[in-house]
Design a protein around this motif. Structure first.
Motif, PDB file in Angstrom:
ATOM      1  N   ILE A  62       0.822  -1.200   0.000  1.00  0.00           N
ATOM      2  CA  ILE A  62       0.000   0.000   0.000  1.00  0.00           C
ATOM      3  C   ILE A  62       0.865   1.263   0.000  1.00  0.00           C
ATOM      4  O   ILE A  62       0.506   2.273  -0.599  1.00  0.00           O
ATOM      5  CB  ILE A  62      -0.959   0.002   1.225  1.00  0.00           C
ATOM      6  N   GLY A  63       2.025   1.208   0.647  1.00  0.00           N
ATOM      7  CA  GLY A  63       2.912   2.366   0.654  1.00  0.00           C
ATOM      8  C   GLY A  63       3.388   2.727  -0.739  1.00  0.00           C
ATOM      9  O   GLY A  63       3.414   3.899  -1.120  1.00  0.00           O
ATOM     10  N   GLY A  64       3.767   1.721  -1.526  1.00  0.00           N
ATOM     11  CA  GLY A  64       4.192   1.979  -2.893  1.00  0.00           C
ATOM     12  C   GLY A  64       3.066   2.483  -3.762  1.00  0.00           C
ATOM     13  O   GLY A  64       3.269   3.336  -4.630  1.00  0.00           O
ATOM     14  N   LEU A  65       1.849   1.977  -3.548  1.00  0.00           N
ATOM     15  CA  LEU A  65       0.701   2.436  -4.318  1.00  0.00           C
ATOM     16  C   LEU A  65       0.432   3.914  -4.075  1.00  0.00           C
ATOM     17  O   LEU A  65       0.220   4.678  -5.020  1.00  0.00           O
ATOM     18  CB  LEU A  65      -0.524   1.600  -3.946  1.00  0.00           C
ATOM     19  N   LEU A  66       0.455   4.327  -2.819  1.00  0.00           N
ATOM     20  CA  LEU A  66       0.218   5.737  -2.501  1.00  0.00           C
ATOM     21  C   LEU A  66       1.335   6.618  -3.033  1.00  0.00           C
ATOM     22  O   LEU A  66       1.091   7.731  -3.514  1.00  0.00           O
ATOM     23  CB  LEU A  66       0.090   5.916  -0.986  1.00  0.00           C
ATOM     24  N   ALA A  67       2.569   6.129  -2.958  1.00  0.00           N
ATOM     25  CA  ALA A  67       3.709   6.932  -3.412  1.00  0.00           C
ATOM     26  C   ALA A  67       3.666   7.168  -4.913  1.00  0.00           C
ATOM     27  O   ALA A  67       3.983   8.265  -5.392  1.00  0.00           O
ATOM     28  CB  ALA A  67       5.018   6.249  -3.015  1.00  0.00           C
ATOM     29  N   LEU A  68       3.283   6.164  -5.695  1.00  0.00           N
ATOM     30  CA  LEU A  68       3.314   6.266  -7.151  1.00  0.00           C
ATOM     31  C   LEU A  68       2.074   6.920  -7.732  1.00  0.00           C
ATOM     32  O   LEU A  68       2.082   7.296  -8.910  1.00  0.00           O
ATOM     33  CB  LEU A  68       3.487   4.876  -7.770  1.00  0.00           C
ATOM     34  N   THR A  69       1.020   7.076  -6.943  1.00  0.00           N
ATOM     35  CA  THR A  69      -0.200   7.677  -7.466  1.00  0.00           C
ATOM     36  C   THR A  69      -0.399   9.111  -6.980  1.00  0.00           C
ATOM     37  O   THR A  69      -0.661  10.005  -7.784  1.00  0.00           O
ATOM     38  CB  THR A  69      -1.424   6.833  -7.080  1.00  0.00           C
ATOM     39  N   ILE A  70      -0.273   9.347  -5.698  1.00  0.00           N
ATOM     40  CA  ILE A  70      -0.524  10.699  -5.175  1.00  0.00           C
ATOM     41  C   ILE A  70       0.717  11.295  -4.515  1.00  0.00           C
ATOM     42  O   ILE A  70       0.629  12.342  -3.880  1.00  0.00           O
ATOM     43  CB  ILE A  70      -1.698  10.700  -4.178  1.00  0.00           C
ATOM     44  N   GLY A  71       1.850  10.644  -4.636  1.00  0.00           N
ATOM     45  CA  GLY A  71       3.082  11.190  -4.074  1.00  0.00           C
ATOM     46  C   GLY A  71       3.146  11.176  -2.574  1.00  0.00           C
ATOM     47  O   GLY A  71       3.874  11.967  -1.969  1.00  0.00           O
ATOM     48  N   ASP A  72       2.407  10.269  -1.933  1.00  0.00           N
ATOM     49  CA  ASP A  72       2.373  10.169  -0.471  1.00  0.00           C
ATOM     50  C   ASP A  72       3.279   9.017  -0.038  1.00  0.00           C
ATOM     51  O   ASP A  72       2.933   7.845  -0.220  1.00  0.00           O
ATOM     52  CB  ASP A  72       0.945   9.936   0.000  1.00  0.00           C
ATOM     53  N   ALA A  73       4.434   9.352   0.529  1.00  0.00           N
ATOM     54  CA  ALA A  73       5.386   8.327   0.964  1.00  0.00           C
ATOM     55  C   ALA A  73       5.347   8.118   2.470  1.00  0.00           C
ATOM     56  O   ALA A  73       6.290   7.571   3.045  1.00  0.00           O
ATOM     57  CB  ALA A  73       6.800   8.713   0.533  1.00  0.00           C
TER      58      ALA A  73
END
Length: 283
Positions: A62-73
């Protein structure tokens, strides 16, 4: 602790990120929420984040999904960042110019393909012009979704410069677009020059322009698999050492496999999932 010699300049970092002042709550008694700000894209990004987390709650990626879609790391753990640093893949898990260019390329290719099969569209503009007109809003939308970091701003200005030159049927060298991006960002956010990411971003792209420019001959397709990784690794070795940042000896080898995998499979699938999520909620 923030003014010791040799330590990071905490105040400069806050100012560069748009934080003009900080404070803390001494007593939480009586504190209450008075409302939310409906303006801007942040509330929309927050709602999308909540939906993604709800659909993928508990999934280890889920962390990678958020990072690659909305820039939330924010969901990456310290161990994750250590792994990214050792493997030299940090640039793949934060939205950067490579991801922006990918979205623009897909939009350009799709619109050009459609235009070539429509005599009505070709009667008005060439197919590549339709591609450029589709790529510009697509990359701007992804940049807005990503949060407009320095590397994203650089990629957007460079891409829009090249697309404008294509529409006007004028030549625009990549180095000209790079220089225009630097001037635009510094004029809009002068304090961004205090961030190491600003210099690393522009230096890596400048190295790619110099190393892959094809002044003597056009690079062969085999060269594009390994040469960019070696060029960036050599160009960033001294700056990373001067900034005290870790260097990954295996980064060129890892990125030969990781970059095509992430850019051609993971990122398109993640963005398509966001689109389908929005459609499913409106149907």
């Amino acid at each position: 602790g923030f003014v010791n010699p040799g330590s990071p300049d905490h105040q400069a970092r806050l100012l560069a990120n748009g934080v003009n002042a900080t404070g803390y709550v001494r007593e939480a008694h009586g504190a209450r929420r008075t409302g939310v700000c409906p303006a801007g894209l942040d509330p929309w990004r927050e709602r999308l984040r909540d939906k993604l987390v709800a659909h993928a709650a508990g999934h280890p990626r889920i962390g990678g999904l958020l990072a690659l879609t909305i820039g939330d790391a924010s969901m990456f753990q310290p161990g994750d960042w250590d792994l990214f640093a050792r493997s030299g893949t940090t640039h793949l898990v934060v939205i950067s110019g490579m991801h922006i260019s990918l979205v623009a390329g897909f939009a350009f290719a799709g619109a050009r393909w459609l235009a070539r099969r429509s005599p009505m569209l070709l009667a008005r503009l060439p197919a590549r012009a339709w591609g450029a007109l589709a790529a510009a809003p697509a990359l701007c939308a992804y940049a807005a979704l990503a949060g407009w970091s320095v590397s994203v701003q650089r990629a957007v200005v460079m891409a829009l410069t090249l697309l404008a030159a294509l529409l006007l049927e004028r030549g625009a060298p990549v180095r000209t677009a790079l220089a225009l991006a630097a001037l635009t960002i510094l004029a809009w956010q002068p304090l961004s020059a205090l961030q190491p990411g600003f210099w690393l971003s522009f230096l890596s792209v400048a190295a790619l322009v110099a190393g892959m420019g094809g002044r003597l001959r056009r690079p062969r397709w085999r060269d594009t698999l390994w040469r960019p990784q070696m060029v960036v690794a050599v160009a960033l070795a001294a700056p990373l050492a001067a900034m005290g940042l870790p260097q990954a000896a295996l980064a060129p080898l890892v990125n030969v496999v990781a970059i095509p995998l992430v850019d051609l499979l993971v990122v398109p699938a993640a963005l398509l999932g966001c689109v389908l999520l929005g459609v499913s909620n409106t149907v």
